[in-house]
Every structure is written in structure tokens, then in C-alpha cells.
Design a protein around this motif. Sequence first.
Motif, short mmCIF file in Angstrom:
data_model
loop_
_atom_site.label_atom_id
_atom_site.label_comp_id
_atom_site.label_asym_id
_atom_site.label_seq_id
_atom_site.Cartn_x
_atom_site.Cartn_y
_atom_site.Cartn_z
N SER A 68 0.83 -1.21 0.00
CA SER A 68 0.00 0.00 0.00
C SER A 68 0.87 1.26 0.00
O SER A 68 0.49 2.28 -0.57
CB SER A 68 -0.95 0.00 1.19
OG SER A 68 -0.25 -0.34 2.34
N GLU A 69 2.06 1.21 0.62
CA GLU A 69 2.94 2.39 0.69
C GLU A 69 4.04 2.25 -0.35
O GLU A 69 4.81 1.28 -0.31
CB GLU A 69 3.59 2.48 2.08
CG GLU A 69 2.65 2.93 3.18
CD GLU A 69 2.13 4.34 2.96
OE1 GLU A 69 2.94 5.23 2.66
OE2 GLU A 69 0.89 4.52 3.04
N PRO A 70 4.16 3.19 -1.30
CA PRO A 70 5.23 3.05 -2.29
C PRO A 70 6.61 3.21 -1.67
O PRO A 70 6.80 4.05 -0.80
CB PRO A 70 4.95 4.17 -3.30
CG PRO A 70 4.04 5.11 -2.62
CD PRO A 70 3.35 4.40 -1.50
N ARG A 71 7.56 2.39 -2.12
CA ARG A 71 8.96 2.55 -1.67
C ARG A 71 9.67 3.44 -2.67
O ARG A 71 9.48 3.28 -3.88
CB ARG A 71 9.68 1.20 -1.67
CG ARG A 71 9.07 0.20 -0.75
CD ARG A 71 10.00 -1.00 -0.67
NE ARG A 71 9.27 -2.16 -0.17
CZ ARG A 71 9.84 -3.27 0.21
NH1 ARG A 71 11.15 -3.42 0.14
NH2 ARG A 71 9.12 -4.27 0.66
N LEU A 72 10.50 4.35 -2.17
CA LEU A 72 11.27 5.23 -3.08
C LEU A 72 12.63 4.64 -3.39
O LEU A 72 13.19 4.84 -4.45
CB LEU A 72 11.41 6.62 -2.46
CG LEU A 72 10.09 7.31 -2.09
CD1 LEU A 72 10.35 8.73 -1.64
CD2 LEU A 72 9.13 7.30 -3.28
N MET A 84 21.27 0.65 -1.57
CA MET A 84 19.95 1.20 -1.91
C MET A 84 20.06 2.11 -3.13
O MET A 84 20.98 2.93 -3.21
CB MET A 84 19.40 1.99 -0.74
CG MET A 84 19.06 1.10 0.42
SD MET A 84 17.86 1.88 1.49
CE MET A 84 16.37 1.11 0.95
N VAL A 85 19.11 1.96 -4.03
CA VAL A 85 19.03 2.88 -5.18
C VAL A 85 17.55 3.23 -5.40
O VAL A 85 16.66 2.58 -4.87
CB VAL A 85 19.62 2.26 -6.48
CG1 VAL A 85 21.12 2.18 -6.43
CG2 VAL A 85 19.02 0.91 -6.77
N GLY A 86 17.32 4.24 -6.20
CA GLY A 86 15.96 4.68 -6.48
C GLY A 86 15.17 3.57 -7.18
O GLY A 86 15.70 2.90 -8.08
N THR A 90 15.59 0.56 -11.02
CA THR A 90 15.64 -0.90 -10.88
C THR A 90 14.43 -1.58 -11.52
O THR A 90 13.46 -0.92 -11.88
CB THR A 90 15.64 -1.31 -9.40
OG1 THR A 90 14.30 -1.16 -8.89
CG2 THR A 90 16.59 -0.47 -8.58
N ARG A 91 14.51 -2.93 -11.56
CA ARG A 91 13.37 -3.73 -11.99
C ARG A 91 12.72 -4.39 -10.78
O ARG A 91 12.11 -5.46 -10.89
CB ARG A 91 13.84 -4.81 -12.96
CG ARG A 91 14.44 -4.26 -14.25
CD ARG A 91 13.34 -3.68 -15.14
NE ARG A 91 13.84 -3.44 -16.48
CZ ARG A 91 13.67 -4.29 -17.50
NH1 ARG A 91 13.04 -5.42 -17.34
NH2 ARG A 91 14.14 -4.00 -18.68
N SER A 92 12.87 -3.79 -9.61
CA SER A 92 12.33 -4.36 -8.38
C SER A 92 10.84 -4.67 -8.50
O SER A 92 10.10 -3.94 -9.17
CB SER A 92 12.54 -3.37 -7.24
OG SER A 92 11.85 -3.80 -6.10
N THR A 93 10.41 -5.71 -7.83
CA THR A 93 8.97 -6.05 -7.80
C THR A 93 8.21 -5.07 -6.89
O THR A 93 7.00 -4.96 -6.99
CB THR A 93 8.76 -7.47 -7.27
OG1 THR A 93 9.31 -7.56 -5.97
CG2 THR A 93 9.43 -8.49 -8.16
N HIS A 94 8.93 -4.41 -5.97
CA HIS A 94 8.29 -3.47 -5.04
C HIS A 94 8.29 -2.09 -5.67
O HIS A 94 9.26 -1.34 -5.56
CB HIS A 94 9.04 -3.45 -3.71
CG HIS A 94 9.08 -4.80 -3.09
ND1 HIS A 94 7.99 -5.39 -2.53
CD2 HIS A 94 10.09 -5.70 -2.97
CE1 HIS A 94 8.30 -6.59 -2.08
NE2 HIS A 94 9.58 -6.80 -2.34
N ARG A 95 7.22 -1.76 -6.39
CA ARG A 95 7.20 -0.50 -7.10
C ARG A 95 5.79 0.06 -7.13
O ARG A 95 4.82 -0.69 -6.99
CB ARG A 95 7.75 -0.67 -8.51
CG ARG A 95 7.10 -1.76 -9.33
CD ARG A 95 7.94 -2.13 -10.55
NE ARG A 95 8.48 -0.99 -11.24
CZ ARG A 95 9.82 -0.73 -11.29
NH1 ARG A 95 10.70 -1.53 -10.74
NH2 ARG A 95 10.25 0.34 -11.93
#
Length: 235
Positions: A68-72, A84-86, A90-95
Amino acid sequence: MPHSVSPIGYVRSCFKEKFAIPRQPRLAPAARGVLELLPPFDSGDAVAGLEQVSHVWLLFLFHQALESEPRLKVRPPRLGGNRMVGVFATRSTHRPNGIGQSVVKLDGVEPGRLLLSGIDLLDGTPVLDIKPYVPYADALTDARNEMASAAPETIAIEWSQAGLRQARSEALRLGEPLVELVEQCLAQDPRPAYQKPEPERRYGAQFWDVDVRWHYPAPGRIRVLEVARTMPQPD
Ligand code: SAM
């Protein structure tokens, strides 16, 4: 302005859990699946002409990573899991919006179904759109990405005799290239980079309906120990 989207279909995939799925498509060509289209896209009309195309882009929902909360900022496994990067680097699943995209091989077009390989998608992934790969526009020879300049290094896979025998027999039953699938996925070394793989520690993942267990006898080597059909779940 919020905008709602609905799946046009769902992927039936060889990957039943997130662990051991390659981190990008095409790293495991033996990873196969079927995109089952929902009405009204299942009549054949919406995919007419797609038989002229070798690869498609899939836009999909990371349905098992929605937050529910976007990660930066995120810690991509590719950078060892400790930098850590923006999120947009990335191709992170958490977006935000939880949207993934993968270019995959199109092995067949049937009314209501697309046969796919080289996938990096979990079973049950909702697909939002399909677009043909357009080589002249999508294949960029001058592209640069210094964080991920080449495919990850692979590690050597060995099998126990019993494990390989069982994998071959399950492959025949399934009609799937299971030995290649296991080798291609484990060669990516699915273990989180920060974990020290002690030789006695066992790892496992499910491919199709088959459980595969392995360990790291030495750094940079994987030995597949056991392969067994999963127990059918009671209804
Ligand atoms: N190629 C896509 C992209 O760039 O958007 C996916 C990249 S993402 C790093 C790949 C990982 O997503 C896989 O290793 C798997 O663990 C995870 N994954 C695949 N399907 C998923 C789903 N439906 N929900 C949550 N995670 C998923």
C-alpha cells in the motif's frame, strides 16, 4: 487521477513460488508457461496476426508483492542486496502500481491461449496487456546500464545420480524440459547474496509439481540432491 485496469488473462507457469525464478526473462529458456486469456479476448480475434511475431512484451501485475505504501528506494539483489538505489533505477517487484514487464518467446498462438517460454513469471500472474516485440524499435545496440551491464554470472550445477534419474522421469511425465529448467534456474544462484551457503544448509523450490532440493558443497557450486513429486493437496 486513479485509473483502474483489469487483467486480460492469467499465466499458468512452471514457477509455483517466487524463490528460484530467474530475475529477468530469457535467462531460463526452458521456463515455459501458458497465458490463458479471459473473455472477450479468448475468441481468437484479439491475437489474430500474432503468429507472425516471435516475441511479445507482457505487462503484468506483481500480484504477490503489492504494497500500500510506495517505496522510493530499494535494495536490488543484483547489487548484492545491501545497496539502496531509487526504485525507478531498478526492476524491483516493489514499485508503485506493481507493474512488471517481460519480453518472452511466443511458441504458439491458439484461440484463448498463448504458449510462452523464457518466462520469469509466477503461476497465477495477472497479465494486463500484450504487445508484439518490434526489433527495429526495441533492440537498442547503443543502450547502457552500468548497474546491470551483462547477464549475471552463472554457477556450476551437478546432480546426485538419484536426483537426475528422478528429474528425467518427472520430465517425461510432464512433457517438459525439467532437467534444463532446473539447471538454468539454479545456475542463476537463487540464494540471497548476503546468505553464506554452508554445505549442510538445504535449499528447495518447486518447479511444476516437482520439489527440488539442493545444497552448496563449495562456494560457486550447486549440487542437486533430491527431486520428488509434490504431495497432492487435499481439496
Ligand atoms: N522482467 C520483469 C520486469 O522487469 O518488470 C520482472 C523482473 S523481477 C526482478 C523478477 C522477479 O519477480 C522474479 O524473480 C520473481 O521472483 C518475481 N515475480 C514474478 N512474478 C511475480 C508476481 N506475479 N508477483 C510477485 N513477484 C513476482
